[in-house]
Motif scaffolding. Structure first.
Motif, PDB file in Angstrom:
ATOM      1  N   ARG A 178       0.827  -1.211   0.000  1.00 21.32           N
ATOM      2  CA  ARG A 178       0.000   0.000   0.000  1.00 21.32           C
ATOM      3  C   ARG A 178       0.859   1.258   0.000  1.00 21.32           C
ATOM      4  NH1 ARG A 178      -3.999  -2.244   4.661  1.00 21.32           N
ATOM      5  NH2 ARG A 178      -5.637  -3.144   3.334  1.00 21.32           N
ATOM      6  N   ALA A 179       1.875   1.257   0.879  1.00 20.05           N
ATOM      7  CA  ALA A 179       2.728   2.440   0.993  1.00 20.05           C
ATOM      8  C   ALA A 179       3.505   2.685  -0.302  1.00 20.05           C
ATOM      9  CB  ALA A 179       3.687   2.267   2.162  1.00 20.05           C
ATOM     10  N   ALA A 180       4.045   1.614  -0.884  1.00 20.94           N
ATOM     11  CA  ALA A 180       4.839   1.768  -2.112  1.00 20.94           C
ATOM     12  C   ALA A 180       3.976   2.280  -3.268  1.00 20.94           C
ATOM     13  CB  ALA A 180       5.487   0.440  -2.475  1.00 20.94           C
ATOM     14  N   VAL A 181       2.761   1.762  -3.382  1.00 18.89           N
ATOM     15  CA  VAL A 181       1.870   2.193  -4.462  1.00 18.89           C
ATOM     16  C   VAL A 181       1.506   3.666  -4.279  1.00 18.89           C
ATOM     17  CG1 VAL A 181      -0.435   1.898  -5.455  1.00 18.89           C
ATOM     18  CG2 VAL A 181       0.955  -0.102  -4.931  1.00 18.89           C
ATOM     19  N   SER A 182       1.225   4.043  -3.041  1.00 19.04           N
ATOM     20  CA  SER A 182       0.863   5.435  -2.763  1.00 19.04           C
ATOM     21  C   SER A 182       2.029   6.372  -3.037  1.00 19.04           C
ATOM     22  CB  SER A 182       0.407   5.560  -1.305  1.00 19.04           C
ATOM     23  OG  SER A 182       0.127   6.908  -0.986  1.00 19.04           O
ATOM     24  N   GLY A 231       2.560   7.368  -6.550  1.00 17.51           N
ATOM     25  CA  GLY A 231       1.565   8.218  -7.200  1.00 17.51           C
ATOM     26  C   GLY A 231       0.418   7.455  -7.833  1.00 17.51           C
ATOM     27  N   LEU A 232       0.244   6.175  -7.463  1.00 16.83           N
ATOM     28  CA  LEU A 232      -0.855   5.385  -8.025  1.00 16.83           C
ATOM     29  C   LEU A 232      -1.952   5.212  -6.972  1.00 16.83           C
ATOM     30  CD1 LEU A 232       1.139   2.533  -9.834  1.00 16.83           C
ATOM     31  CD2 LEU A 232       0.205   4.617 -10.839  1.00 16.83           C
ATOM     32  N   GLU A 233      -3.171   5.012  -7.436  1.00 15.65           N
ATOM     33  CA  GLU A 233      -4.290   4.766  -6.530  1.00 15.65           C
ATOM     34  C   GLU A 233      -4.562   3.266  -6.474  1.00 15.65           C
ATOM     35  OE1 GLU A 233      -9.068   5.772  -5.952  1.00 15.65           O
ATOM     36  OE2 GLU A 233      -7.995   6.466  -7.745  1.00 15.65           O
ATOM     37  N   LEU A 234      -4.505   2.700  -5.280  1.00 11.79           N
ATOM     38  CA  LEU A 234      -4.791   1.280  -5.089  1.00 11.79           C
ATOM     39  C   LEU A 234      -6.280   1.127  -4.777  1.00 11.79           C
ATOM     40  CD1 LEU A 234      -3.708  -1.626  -4.846  1.00 11.79           C
ATOM     41  CD2 LEU A 234      -3.334  -1.188  -2.417  1.00 11.79           C
ATOM     42  N   ILE A 235      -6.983   0.452  -5.655  1.00 11.86           N
ATOM     43  CA  ILE A 235      -8.423   0.252  -5.496  1.00 11.86           C
ATOM     44  C   ILE A 235      -8.637  -1.093  -4.820  1.00 11.86           C
ATOM     45  CG2 ILE A 235     -10.640   0.092  -6.694  1.00 11.86           C
ATOM     46  CD1 ILE A 235      -9.296   1.742  -8.978  1.00 11.86           C
ATOM     47  N   GLU A 236      -9.135  -1.072  -3.574  1.00 16.81           N
ATOM     48  CA  GLU A 236      -9.290  -2.289  -2.778  1.00 16.81           C
ATOM     49  C   GLU A 236     -10.750  -2.669  -2.637  1.00 16.81           C
ATOM     50  OE1 GLU A 236      -6.478  -2.770   0.554  1.00 16.81           O
ATOM     51  OE2 GLU A 236      -5.935  -0.667   0.221  1.00 16.81           O
ATOM     52  N   TYR A 237     -10.991  -3.755  -1.911  1.00 17.64           N
ATOM     53  CA  TYR A 237     -12.334  -4.307  -1.786  1.00 17.64           C
ATOM     54  C   TYR A 237     -13.349  -3.272  -1.316  1.00 17.64           C
ATOM     55  CZ  TYR A 237     -11.312  -9.260  -2.632  1.00 17.64           C
ATOM     56  OH  TYR A 237     -10.983 -10.451  -3.223  1.00 17.64           O
ATOM     57  N   GLY A 238     -12.987  -2.438  -0.379  1.00 16.21           N
ATOM     58  CA  GLY A 238     -13.957  -1.499   0.181  1.00 16.21           C
ATOM     59  C   GLY A 238     -14.272  -0.317  -0.714  1.00 16.21           C
ATOM     60  N   ASP A 239     -13.455  -0.092  -1.756  1.00 17.90           N
ATOM     61  CA  ASP A 239     -13.666   1.070  -2.622  1.00 17.90           C
ATOM     62  C   ASP A 239     -14.849   0.861  -3.553  1.00 17.90           C
ATOM     63  OD1 ASP A 239     -11.409   2.220  -1.493  1.00 17.90           O
ATOM     64  OD2 ASP A 239     -10.069   1.356  -2.994  1.00 17.90           O
ATOM     65  N   HIS A 240     -15.580   1.972  -3.829  1.00 18.54           N
ATOM     66  CA  HIS A 240     -16.754   1.848  -4.701  1.00 18.54           C
ATOM     67  C   HIS A 240     -16.370   1.461  -6.125  1.00 18.54           C
ATOM     68  CE1 HIS A 240     -15.358   5.945  -5.637  1.00 18.54           C
ATOM     69  NE2 HIS A 240     -16.031   5.841  -6.776  1.00 18.54           N
ATOM     70  N   GLN A 241     -15.095   1.718  -6.511  1.00 25.58           N
ATOM     71  CA  GLN A 241     -14.652   1.400  -7.872  1.00 25.58           C
ATOM     72  C   GLN A 241     -14.264  -0.075  -8.032  1.00 25.58           C
ATOM     73  OE1 GLN A 241     -12.014   4.448  -9.847  1.00 25.58           O
ATOM     74  NE2 GLN A 241     -11.790   5.142  -7.723  1.00 25.58           N
ATOM     75  N   PHE A 242     -14.216  -0.802  -6.893  1.00 23.87           N
ATOM     76  CA  PHE A 242     -13.715  -2.179  -6.992  1.00 23.87           C
ATOM     77  C   PHE A 242     -14.607  -3.040  -7.877  1.00 23.87           C
ATOM     78  CE2 PHE A 242     -12.857  -6.533  -5.558  1.00 23.87           C
ATOM     79  CZ  PHE A 242     -11.476  -6.535  -5.632  1.00 23.87           C
ATOM     80  N   GLY A 243     -15.857  -2.710  -7.975  1.00 24.37           N
ATOM     81  CA  GLY A 243     -16.761  -3.476  -8.836  1.00 24.37           C
ATOM     82  C   GLY A 243     -16.391  -3.418 -10.297  1.00 24.37           C
TER      83      GLY A 243
END
Length: 858
Positions: free
Chosen positions: A132-136, A139-151
């Motif tokens: 998570r820290a490395a992706v952030s 400069g990238l957005e990590l889309i995880e299970y709880g995010d509305h975009q995960f679908g």
């Protein structure tokens, strides 16, 4: 981080680390990234499609480069530079594995210079915060299970879970349903085939004729490859959704996996002989030719492709054959094998073919560089080591020639996908490709990935596809894992066993083979020494466990295990104080400890245990790193060319100043002559072996025995007591030339008074590709981590030509590390048998730290 799972010399650290990660990996989430550079590459993506991501650390323009391949391994472009900079360190450090998919792009307003891509990241739970820290930070957005975009995720794993929950009945098949539909598509298609009698003089067994029919049928098929369908004038890969107007090439080859000793070499010579004569001899099997032409016509109608008309017909042995334009090119077959297997091929040629009918060239040692000379021969034989040595030579004829056929004999030797010899055989040019091995799975299912890459079996020739579709469900113990593996193997392989489960003769009616375990009790002196060394080893390992440095200290743990195994054979093999060998720290600078440097070098010299982790061969010009790991000089120097170079084993930072050339060690023969002059007592295991051999001799004086050991020094130690007991002894090991090995085997095969009755054989040098059917007794002097290696060795004796019942004796010291090695072997056997549709098991993970605790009693 180096994996300790294998507990044997590493077979390519990148493969081991990938498998360690897959065993516990979970989906963290996905990032959106662009594929750029589309106009510079020919690869095309037309809709929703899985794509392969491949790191290019040596890319001259960007050390973080990640190239993108479509299903057919054609490059589409690269991941945009900024995104690659964030992802590459995670991939290189084996913190994540990645699965990428291009969602179906909008038809309007599509940017022709970039393509959006979803990159799904899988990691172990304890590594998720780091990811998570490395992706952030990147400069990238990590889309995880709880995010509305995960679908919006279109990963296979998410799509399958969604389909199970919704059961929407839209008509789309799951991945498991797709695999189930392709299983054993060739079954029953090809009839037995007779070889041309003017070349092959011997009568083939029925199973060999059936195998020949299968080989010829696959080479001459025009079917679509597995997982491809024709749809409305285009071709679609149903696994990845790749769509193309260009018909994919037929998979003209596969895995010839018949059990060892069933006559695969003669069957392959018959295949080559058919091409020598021009094609299908209808006089021997007209029905096969008719069936073949019917299948060609049928598959062409399904695919919409026109059938190529025959160019001409001519007589062969009184029958007619079809000759296409393919017959006009040279039909030279390249056979790649270990040096020890040369003997088997030459012997088979001498015994079963008309003298001079097949021209053979040995591309080994002093050899031509003229492709025209090689193409004048029917068979060119070379070794994996030769291909590896010439891999970077642009003038090598091996790379220039487009071979008619390439056969990898003992193909399991390319199990390490990172090894140079594996890359070299994959790079060979040929349409017809055969991987020949009786043990395609030796350690884990990942061994098969290199075979897929060699066969050009798409999409499984791309590591990310193999991991996503096969390895992940296997290592997560899902039932679908073994089912997929069985289905995949069934589409491209032929395997028959030479004896039934009860040991009775199978397809060829061989005499029974029985395997017995002879348990040996150590003497009081030996037991005291063993317990002392084991206690010191346990303390060392506990320290590694307490400080969480066990996986870093891979090489040191291997050395500990080696010494314990050697004590079980003979105390003479092991120094009295293990601490005199072990460094107090895994990262001690060996340049400051010349005695340690010399002892590390002697380990390589003492046995067959140690291969260079990069090239999987005994180290040439041994180099030891400051962190006490052993490599070939050429291999480690190549590693140093990479950005942020580090040790392939422990990831310790390295430069040229951290490398040290190993000193020369004394020869074994000098050591042994001194040992014999002391009249030392025989070890318990040697004493037991002598009793067994003398009992065999008393029962039948003509009984010949082969004694296998992994340690060349042990073979020498055995010579004197065997001779004193009245046995005529020969030795076969890896230090011998091909000519010398051939002479030894011929002497051992001879019968009559005074002929050798015992062959002392190195497990690696004599464990594959040679015929020792003159013997009927096999002694495995110590167990090996890999049961497939032992099976290869014992089946040098139990094979076609054997007339007596074969007895195999495994010598195991009670209450020692040897008994625990047997437990590891059972794990590996269960996976190998499951892949070919036999009894499967859920215990398919590789050996991990807990297993090491059990093995070391800690």
């Amino acid at each position: 981080m180096a994996s300790m799972d294998e507990l044997e010399p590493p077979s390519g650290t990148s493969d081991l680390e990938s498998q360690e990660l897959l065993s516990d990996a979970v989906l963290v989430g996905f990032v959106l990234a662009d594929i750029v550079g589309l106009r510079h590459y020919s690869g095309v993506i037309r809709g929703r499609e899985m794509v392969g991501l491949v790191r290019e650390p040596l890319n001259p323009y960007d050390p973080n480069a990640i190239k993108v391949l479509n299903t057919r391994t054609v490059q589409v472009g690269h991941i945009r530079r900024g995104s690659a900079a964030a992802l590459a360190p995670l991939i290189d450090s084996h913190l994540v594995t990645v699965e990428a998919i291009v969602p179906k792009p909008p038809s309007k307003n599509r940017n022709p210079y970039r393509l959006p891509c979803q990159i799904h990241l899988f990691a172990r739970p304890d590594a998720i915060p780091i990811v998570r820290a490395a992706v952030s930070e990147g400069g990238l957005e990590l889309i995880e299970y709880g995010d509305h975009q995960f679908g919006l995720s279109e990963a296979v794993i998410i799509q399958e879970e969604s389909s199970k929950k919704s059961k929407s009945g839209k008509g789309s098949k799951s991945v498991d349903e797709i695999f189930a539909l392709v299983r054993k598509v060739d079954e029953g298609k090809f009839a037995p085939l007779e070889p041309p009698k003017d070349i092959i003089l011997s009568e083939l067994f029925e199973h060999q004729k059936e195998g020949l029919g299968w080989l010829v049928g696959r080479e001459n098929s025009s079917d679509l490859p597995p997982f491809w369908e024709a749809r409305n004038g285009t071709f679609v890969n149903v696994l990845t959704n790749h769509e193309t107007s260009e018909r994919p090439e037929t998979l003209k080859g596969g895995i010839f996996a018949d059990d060892m000793g069933l006559g695969k070499t003669l069957t392959l010579l018959s295949l080559i002989a058919i091409d020598k004569c021009g094609g299908f001899p209808s006089s021997s099997s007209s029905s096969l030719q008719e069936e073949h032409e019917r299948l060609r016509s049928s598959s062409s109608r399904k695919s919409g492709k026109k059938t190529t008309a025959p160019r001409k017909r001519r007589k062969l042995d009184g029958g007619s054959v079809t000759q296409t334009e393919d017959a006009l090119r040279p039909k030279t077959t390249l056979v790649v094998c270990p040096p020890s297997v040369f003997t088997s091929w030459i012997t088979q040629l001498e015994e079963h073919t008309m003298p001079g009918s097949l021209k053979v060239y040995l591309y080994h040692g002093d050899r031509t560089q003229d492709p025209a000379v090689l193409l004048q021969h029917d068979i060119v034989m070379t070794t994996y080591a030769t291909l590896s040595a010439e891999f970077n030579d642009s003038n090598s004829p091996m790379k220039e020639i487009e071979w008619y056929r390439v056969i990898l004999d003992e193909a399991h030797l390319i199990k390490n996908s990172a090894a140079k010899q594996t890359k070299a055989v994959i790079a060979l040019k040929s349409e017809r490709r055969w991987a020949v091995t009786g043990t395609p799975i030796q350690n884990s299912s990942f061994d098969l990935f290199s075979l897929m890459a060699f066969l050009k079996f798409q999409p499984f020739a791309i590591k990310s596809y193999w991991q996503n579709l096969i390895e992940r469900p296997l290592y997560q113990r899902k039932k679908s894992g073994i089912a997929r593996l069985q289905a995949l193997i069934g589409t491209i392989s032929l395997r028959r066993t030479k004896y039934a489960e009860d040991g009775s003769g199978g397809v060829v009616g061989l005499p029974r083979k029985t395997i017995v375990t002879c348990y040996v009790n150590l003497s009081a002196e030996e037991l005291e020494f063993y317990d002392h060394i084991e206690s010191e080893a346990q303390n060392t390992l506990r320290e590694y466990l307490d400080t969480d440095t066990l996986l870093r200290n891979y090489s040191t743990v291997l050395h500990i295990l080696l010494r314990l195994r050697q004590i079980c054979n003979d105390m003479e093999l092991c120094p009295s104080d293990i601490q005199s060998f072990l460094p107090p720290s895994a990262l001690e600078d060996v340049s400051q400890n010349p005695e340690l440097l010399k002892k590390l070098a002697s380990l390589v010299d003492e046995g067959d245990d140690f291969d260079c982790p990069v090239c999987l061969s005994p180290p040439q010009r041994i180099v030891i790193t400051c962190c006490a790991h052993i490599f070939c000089q050429a291999c480690i120097l190549k590693t140093l060319k990479q950005v942020n170079a580090c040790c392939p084993i422990c990831r310790h930072s390295l430069s040229k100043t951290d490398l040290f050339v190993a000193p020369q060690t004394k020869s074994f023969n000098d050591d042994m002559s001194k040992a014999h002059s002391r009249n030392r007592p025989l070890s318990s295991k040697v004493t037991t072996l002598l009793k067994l051999l003398l009992a065999d001799k008393e029962q039948n004086p003509s009984t010949k025995s082969v004694i296998f050991s992994q340690f060349r020094k042990m073979l020498i130690l055995l010579q004197e007591p065997l001779k004193e007991a009245g046995f005529v002894v020969l030795q076969l090991d890896g230090s011998m030339s091909t000519k010398k090995r051939t002479e030894v085997i011929k002497k051992f095969t001879a019968s009559g008074p005074g002929t050798p009755m015992i062959l002392l054989a190195s497990l690696k040098a004599a464990g594959a590709g040679i015929n020792l059917a003159a013997a009927s007794r096999v002694y495995l002097f110590e167990p090996w981590w890999n049961p497939a290696v032992e099976e290869q060795a014992m089946d040098r004796v139990h094979r076609i030509g054997q007339r007596e019942e074969v007895k195999v004796v495994r010598m195991i010291v009670k209450d020692s590390i040897e008994e625990r090695i047997l437990m590891l072997q059972e794990k590996k056997k269960s996976l190998a048998s499951g892949a070919f549709g036999k009894k499967s098991t859920n215990d398919q993970q590789r050996m991990r730290i807990e297993d090491l605790r059990i093995m070391m009693h800690i």
